[in-house]
Design a protein around this motif. Structure first.
Motif, mmCIF file in Angstrom:
data_model
loop_
_atom_site.group_PDB
_atom_site.id
_atom_site.type_symbol
_atom_site.label_atom_id
_atom_site.label_comp_id
_atom_site.label_asym_id
_atom_site.label_seq_id
_atom_site.Cartn_x
_atom_site.Cartn_y
_atom_site.Cartn_z
ATOM 1 N N PHE A 16 49.784 41.758 58.212
ATOM 2 C CA PHE A 16 48.706 40.957 57.630
ATOM 3 C C PHE A 16 49.275 39.809 56.800
ATOM 4 O O PHE A 16 50.236 39.982 56.050
ATOM 5 C CB PHE A 16 47.831 41.838 56.753
ATOM 6 N N SER A 17 48.663 38.644 56.957
ATOM 7 C CA SER A 17 49.075 37.483 56.163
ATOM 8 C C SER A 17 48.643 37.680 54.716
ATOM 9 O O SER A 17 47.609 38.274 54.437
ATOM 10 C CB SER A 17 48.425 36.215 56.719
ATOM 11 N N ASP A 18 49.446 37.198 53.794
ATOM 12 C CA ASP A 18 49.088 37.345 52.386
ATOM 13 C C ASP A 18 48.336 36.118 51.869
ATOM 14 O O ASP A 18 48.298 35.853 50.678
ATOM 15 C CB ASP A 18 50.330 37.605 51.523
ATOM 16 N N SER A 19 47.712 35.362 52.772
ATOM 17 C CA SER A 19 46.993 34.159 52.359
ATOM 18 C C SER A 19 45.755 34.525 51.558
ATOM 19 O O SER A 19 45.061 35.504 51.850
ATOM 20 C CB SER A 19 46.599 33.325 53.580
ATOM 21 N N THR A 20 45.474 33.716 50.546
ATOM 22 C CA THR A 20 44.292 33.918 49.708
ATOM 23 C C THR A 20 43.127 33.134 50.287
ATOM 24 O O THR A 20 43.289 32.000 50.739
ATOM 25 C CB THR A 20 44.569 33.448 48.268
ATOM 26 N N PHE A 49 28.776 33.988 37.715
ATOM 27 C CA PHE A 49 28.805 34.842 38.905
ATOM 28 C C PHE A 49 30.130 34.698 39.639
ATOM 29 O O PHE A 49 30.700 35.683 40.114
ATOM 30 C CB PHE A 49 27.655 34.498 39.851
ATOM 31 N N GLN A 50 30.633 33.456 39.744
ATOM 32 C CA GLN A 50 31.914 33.232 40.408
ATOM 33 C C GLN A 50 33.012 34.071 39.754
ATOM 34 O O GLN A 50 33.783 34.745 40.435
ATOM 35 C CB GLN A 50 32.275 31.748 40.323
ATOM 36 N N PHE A 51 33.080 34.031 38.430
ATOM 37 C CA PHE A 51 34.118 34.784 37.711
ATOM 38 C C PHE A 51 33.929 36.281 37.906
ATOM 39 O O PHE A 51 34.879 37.016 38.184
ATOM 40 C CB PHE A 51 34.081 34.442 36.219
ATOM 41 N N TYR A 52 32.697 36.730 37.773
ATOM 42 C CA TYR A 52 32.376 38.148 37.907
ATOM 43 C C TYR A 52 32.741 38.658 39.300
ATOM 44 O O TYR A 52 33.351 39.718 39.457
ATOM 45 C CB TYR A 52 30.883 38.341 37.628
ATOM 46 N N ALA A 53 32.372 37.901 40.337
ATOM 47 C CA ALA A 53 32.629 38.321 41.707
ATOM 48 C C ALA A 53 34.121 38.332 42.020
ATOM 49 O O ALA A 53 34.631 39.269 42.651
ATOM 50 C CB ALA A 53 31.893 37.395 42.675
ATOM 51 N N GLU A 55 36.622 38.689 39.911
ATOM 52 C CA GLU A 55 37.270 39.778 39.171
ATOM 53 C C GLU A 55 37.007 41.130 39.831
ATOM 54 O O GLU A 55 37.892 41.976 39.935
ATOM 55 C CB GLU A 55 36.755 39.791 37.725
ATOM 56 N N GLN A 56 35.786 41.311 40.329
ATOM 57 C CA GLN A 56 35.414 42.587 40.923
ATOM 58 C C GLN A 56 36.081 42.824 42.278
ATOM 59 O O GLN A 56 36.513 43.931 42.595
ATOM 60 C CB GLN A 56 33.892 42.656 41.096
ATOM 61 N N TRP A 57 36.157 41.759 43.114
ATOM 62 C CA TRP A 57 36.666 41.909 44.471
ATOM 63 C C TRP A 57 38.076 41.361 44.649
ATOM 64 O O TRP A 57 38.551 41.224 45.775
ATOM 65 C CB TRP A 57 35.708 41.220 45.446
ATOM 66 N N ASN A 58 38.750 41.067 43.539
ATOM 67 C CA ASN A 58 40.116 40.550 43.610
ATOM 68 C C ASN A 58 41.015 41.528 44.365
ATOM 69 O O ASN A 58 41.078 42.718 44.044
ATOM 70 C CB ASN A 58 40.663 40.337 42.193
ATOM 71 N N MET A 93 41.643 35.257 42.581
ATOM 72 C CA MET A 93 40.986 34.685 41.401
ATOM 73 C C MET A 93 40.735 33.185 41.552
ATOM 74 O O MET A 93 40.065 32.590 40.718
ATOM 75 C CB MET A 93 41.806 34.963 40.143
ATOM 76 N N GLU A 94 41.260 32.581 42.629
ATOM 77 C CA GLU A 94 40.986 31.174 42.897
ATOM 78 C C GLU A 94 39.964 30.994 44.023
ATOM 79 O O GLU A 94 39.557 29.872 44.328
ATOM 80 C CB GLU A 94 42.286 30.442 43.272
#
Length: 367
Positions: A16-20, A49-53, A55-58, A93-94
């Motif tokens: 698997f590629s480690d691309s974000t 919401f962006q920050f929350y999402a 952080e949760q699914w990082n 996170m980005e």
């Protein structure tokens, strides 16, 4: 067997590629079982919401058409992944996370338009004037109060206004949010104004960014030409508020587009600092448009005179040439099981398309 989203483990994904993920687009689905909540939670603060999402699914692996589940605020609430770029990448996170639902604008974001300036034929005046927008999007902080924030594209239908906006976004590596003005008219009073404010809030999170409002006349007709409905009036007021810069939107360029500049309300038209006209292609430009497009025909073309075709299609826009002429020629050839397309096929199509009161365009070719 369907995958379930989970945090990545290298031993589970050796290749698997480690691309974000650059971005993902989600659709609210709801709860797997009946809940006391009748509706899904509405996002009021996009940035939060962006920050929350994130952080949760990082660290989660995102696959198109699969699901992400809320584990904190609304446990087990499901979102379906509509898009992820790059495909099958890791949420970080980005990563920019956007939600498409029926309460807000249908998902209009094009992060990386594939249209380039090479796809646009002609429009030399528009190219020259749009250099200012290019420089602004490349360096928003360098303009201050002199930024070209609101620009109006106008001209006949099919002359490339939408294509040019997308090419501009591509050239400046900026996201573009294309919206049809009719989308802004909601079912209830207050809904349209809310959508306008959400639109600009979303653009602020992606700045530098282009907001492209097509068919502007749908909401911006001169009051002499219509009885202005209350919901349309509030949409116009909300749009004027955002365009006036009362709320500072650094790095956002609003581009409106219309085929009917003469019927725009003066209050709205005056908010655009620059008006850029798009014109019908001349003979040489029509020839270029034809040449560019026939190279993609799935049937071979033999012995055609492109300059002749261009000469007798005066008055057609680029879209007309493609949709009404070239497509007609190709479809006829396919239906007739032809092995190749020749000049006669084009002559027949022009004859049908360019009728005049005294005969046809081809009748005058040999006079």
């Amino acid at each position: 067997m369907q995958r379930t989203n989970k945090k990545i483990k290298r031993e589970d994904y050796p290749d698997f590629s480690d691309s974000t993920a650059e971005y993902i687009v989600l659709k609210p689905i709801g709860y797997p079982l009946t809940s006391i909540l009748e509706e899904y939670p509405e996002i009021e603060n996009e940035e939060l919401f962006q920050f929350y999402a994130r952080e949760q699914w990082n660290g989660y692996v995102a696959y198109k058409n699969e699901f992400l589940f809320d584990r904190r605020m609304y446990p087990d609430f499901a979102y379906k992944i509509l898009e992820v770029e790059p495909p099958e990448s890791i949420i970080g996170m980005e990563t920019r996370i956007f939600v498409k639902d029926e309460k807000t604008l249908s998902k209009p974001i094009e992060f990386k338009s594939r249209i380039t300036m090479d796809n646009v034929v002609g429009q030399s005046l528009a190219r020259k004037k749009c250099k200012l927008i290019e420089k602004y999007l490349e360096n928003p902080l360098g303009f201050g109060k002199w930024a070209p924030r609101n620009v109006l594209f106008h001209g006949p239908s099919g002359t490339g206004k939408t294509m040019f906006a997308k090419a501009l976004a591509n050239k400046t590596n900026s996201p573009i949010i294309p919206v049809k003005a009719t989308q802004l008219i909601g079912e209830f009073v207050g809904e349209g104004a809310r959508q306008i404010h959400q639109l600009y809030e979303k653009a602020s999170n992606m700045a530098p960014c282009i907001i492209f409002i097509d068919e502007l006349d749908a909401i911006a007709l001169d009051r002499r030409h219509q009885e202005l409905r209350g919901d349309v009036s509030e949409i116009v007021n909300a749009l004027l508020t955002e365009m006036d810069g009362i709320i500072e939107h650094e790095g956002i360029c609003t581009i409106g587009a219309t085929n009917r500049i003469d019927v725009l309300d003066s209050a709205i038209r005056s908010r655009f600092e620059e008006e850029i006209e798009f014109v019908l292609p001349d003979e040489s430009e029509r020839a270029e448009i034809i040449q560019k497009n026939i190279t993609t025909f799935p049937i071979p073309i033999t012995e055609i005179d492109i300059s002749r075709i261009a000469k007798y299609t005066s008055g057609l826009s680029g879209r007309d040439l493609v949709e009404k002429l070239l497509k007609s020629v190709l479809h006829s050839a396919i239906v007739e099981d032809k092995k190749y397309i020749d000049q006669n096929d084009f002559d027949t199509a022009i004859n049908k398309l360019m009728k005049t009161e005294k005969g046809t365009a081809l009748d005058t070719m040999y006079s």
